[in-house]
Design an enzyme around this catalytic site. Sequence first.
Site, mmCIF file in Angstrom:
data_model
loop_
_atom_site.group_PDB
_atom_site.id
_atom_site.type_symbol
_atom_site.label_atom_id
_atom_site.label_comp_id
_atom_site.label_asym_id
_atom_site.label_seq_id
_atom_site.Cartn_x
_atom_site.Cartn_y
_atom_site.Cartn_z
ATOM 1 N N GLY A 161 -47.512 -20.569 -73.250
ATOM 2 C CA GLY A 161 -48.602 -19.480 -73.805
ATOM 3 C C GLY A 161 -48.000 -18.294 -74.350
ATOM 4 O O GLY A 161 -46.850 -17.855 -73.725
ATOM 5 N N GLN A 168 -40.778 -14.952 -72.286
ATOM 6 C CA GLN A 168 -40.504 -16.075 -71.814
ATOM 7 C C GLN A 168 -40.424 -17.140 -72.909
ATOM 8 O O GLN A 168 -39.520 -18.067 -72.956
ATOM 9 C CB GLN A 168 -41.580 -16.688 -70.819
ATOM 10 C CG GLN A 168 -41.519 -18.070 -70.169
ATOM 11 C CD GLN A 168 -42.646 -18.320 -69.114
ATOM 12 O OE1 GLN A 168 -42.220 -17.937 -68.080
ATOM 13 N NE2 GLN A 168 -43.501 -18.843 -69.664
ATOM 14 N N SER A 191 -53.507 -15.603 -63.626
ATOM 15 C CA SER A 191 -53.663 -15.707 -62.262
ATOM 16 C C SER A 191 -53.796 -14.692 -61.330
ATOM 17 O O SER A 191 -54.177 -14.712 -60.384
ATOM 18 C CB SER A 191 -52.776 -16.761 -61.917
ATOM 19 O OG SER A 191 -52.577 -18.083 -62.712
ATOM 20 N N ARG A 192 -53.026 -13.595 -61.788
ATOM 21 C CA ARG A 192 -53.102 -12.212 -60.890
ATOM 22 C C ARG A 192 -54.202 -11.518 -61.057
ATOM 23 O O ARG A 192 -54.252 -10.515 -60.323
ATOM 24 C CB ARG A 192 -51.794 -11.729 -61.260
ATOM 25 C CG ARG A 192 -50.428 -12.296 -60.853
ATOM 26 C CD ARG A 192 -49.078 -11.493 -61.016
ATOM 27 N NE ARG A 192 -47.862 -12.240 -60.187
ATOM 28 C CZ ARG A 192 -47.108 -12.826 -60.842
ATOM 29 N NH1 ARG A 192 -47.085 -13.176 -62.199
ATOM 30 N NH2 ARG A 192 -46.011 -13.485 -60.221
ATOM 31 N N HIS A 209 -54.670 -21.503 -69.174
ATOM 32 C CA HIS A 209 -53.969 -22.779 -68.927
ATOM 33 C C HIS A 209 -54.632 -23.888 -69.623
ATOM 34 O O HIS A 209 -54.010 -24.865 -70.088
ATOM 35 C CB HIS A 209 -53.822 -23.101 -67.372
ATOM 36 C CG HIS A 209 -53.307 -21.948 -66.752
ATOM 37 N ND1 HIS A 209 -53.654 -20.978 -65.880
ATOM 38 C CD2 HIS A 209 -51.585 -21.690 -66.575
ATOM 39 C CE1 HIS A 209 -52.779 -20.231 -65.275
ATOM 40 N NE2 HIS A 209 -51.675 -20.784 -65.755
ATOM 41 N N ALA A 238 -53.312 -22.202 -60.016
ATOM 42 C CA ALA A 238 -54.302 -21.279 -60.190
ATOM 43 C C ALA A 238 -54.603 -21.114 -61.703
ATOM 44 O O ALA A 238 -54.877 -20.053 -62.260
ATOM 45 C CB ALA A 238 -53.796 -19.783 -59.880
HETATM 46 P P1 AMP Z 1 -48.417 -19.333 -65.312
HETATM 47 O O1 AMP Z 1 -48.855 -20.420 -64.759
HETATM 48 O O2 AMP Z 1 -48.689 -17.936 -65.214
HETATM 49 O O3 AMP Z 1 -46.843 -19.592 -65.055
HETATM 50 O O4 AMP Z 1 -48.428 -19.644 -66.785
HETATM 51 C C1 AMP Z 1 -48.225 -20.903 -67.392
HETATM 52 C C2 AMP Z 1 -48.343 -20.975 -68.869
HETATM 53 O O5 AMP Z 1 -49.630 -20.551 -69.176
HETATM 54 C C3 AMP Z 1 -47.296 -20.022 -69.473
HETATM 55 O O6 AMP Z 1 -46.787 -20.654 -70.784
HETATM 56 C C4 AMP Z 1 -48.130 -18.860 -69.931
HETATM 57 O O7 AMP Z 1 -47.833 -18.104 -71.076
HETATM 58 C C5 AMP Z 1 -49.544 -19.545 -70.103
HETATM 59 N N1 AMP Z 1 -50.876 -18.633 -69.991
HETATM 60 C C6 AMP Z 1 -50.959 -17.801 -68.852
HETATM 61 N N2 AMP Z 1 -51.866 -16.912 -69.051
HETATM 62 C C7 AMP Z 1 -52.345 -17.356 -70.327
HETATM 63 C C8 AMP Z 1 -53.412 -16.871 -71.314
HETATM 64 N N3 AMP Z 1 -54.151 -15.729 -70.860
HETATM 65 N N4 AMP Z 1 -53.567 -17.287 -72.597
HETATM 66 C C9 AMP Z 1 -52.648 -18.133 -72.845
HETATM 67 N N5 AMP Z 1 -51.590 -18.792 -72.107
HETATM 68 C C10 AMP Z 1 -51.621 -18.382 -71.010
#
Ligand code: AMP
Length: 287
Positions: free
Chosen positions: A147, A153, A186-187, A37, A32
């Site tokens: 991120g 995390q 993504s949420r 990302h 997503a």
């Molecule tokens: P997720 O798909 O939500 O597990 O996120 C995957 C990676 O993308 C993780 O390292 C998150 O911290 C990063 N991430 C998600 N949202 C953002 C954002 N708005 N800005 C920067 N990095 C992000």
Amino acid sequence: MKIIRTIAEMQAAADAERRAGRRIAVVPTMGALHRGHIRLIERARSSAEVVVTTIFVNPTQFGPHEDLSRYPRPFEQDVAAAGQAGSDMIFAPSAEEMYPDGFQTRVTNDGASLGFEGAERPGHFQGVVTVVTKLFTATKPHVAVFGQKDAQQVAVVRALVRDLNLDVRLIVEPIVRDADGLALSSRNVYLSADERSRALALSRSLTEAQRIVDGGERSAEGLRRAMLAVVESGRPDRIDYVAIVDPASFSEVRLIPTTGALAILAARFGSTRLLDNAFLQPRTNEA
Ligand code: AMP
């Protein structure tokens, strides 16, 4: 774009790249994909010769009443977006590939994971730390990009790499926000228009915290109260936490040190749980 579904195939591809002398950067995601990302993938692109984006909605980091089944999975779109951002490979294993029958080993953090997200979501960080370890052993990266959006995390993965001597360099990218300040997630697609506009109180509370620090406030409790007032103005359906912590240990601080501290918060709007954070930095020209 190469799409890889099995660990064995991923390891063979990583070995071939390493033998050819190429450096590998991995971007772990749950798909997503949004601009947050994309920024990580672009950073990976400029940090190594080979970029692997992993897309895996990891069941073990979701609690029993969380949104695992409804988590968005627009796989074709994700593949196109990751490719356009510079990803060479997508590693997208199934849950059975990652956790076959007989799976019995987990990696646990006993420090930075304990409070906040860890307290709200029991088992979440054990799921994260275990899957990150497995994604690293599958993709064999030199560099991994995460991120700052998920600040706890980051602290937990830094501890994983340090404590288990993993030979991976971590890069952390700043939070990407919409123009109105909402941190991309993504949420966010779950939010109604009304919830979304109320949720802007989260980023506003962080801006307010930095403004108060700029004014000389050093008391974490004073900052926390000011942030809470702003968060409450968005009428969240629930506030999980608002806190000022050390960015590595995730223990609460009483005073903002000259080196700065992290303001973190989590709140629900409707059924959607949102996180945000900002590093609060006192002005350096003060005594
Ligand atoms: P997720 O798909 O939500 O597990 O996120 C995957 C990676 O993308 C993780 O390292 C998150 O911290 C990063 N991430 C998600 N949202 C953002 C954002 N708005 N800005 C920067 N990095 C992000």
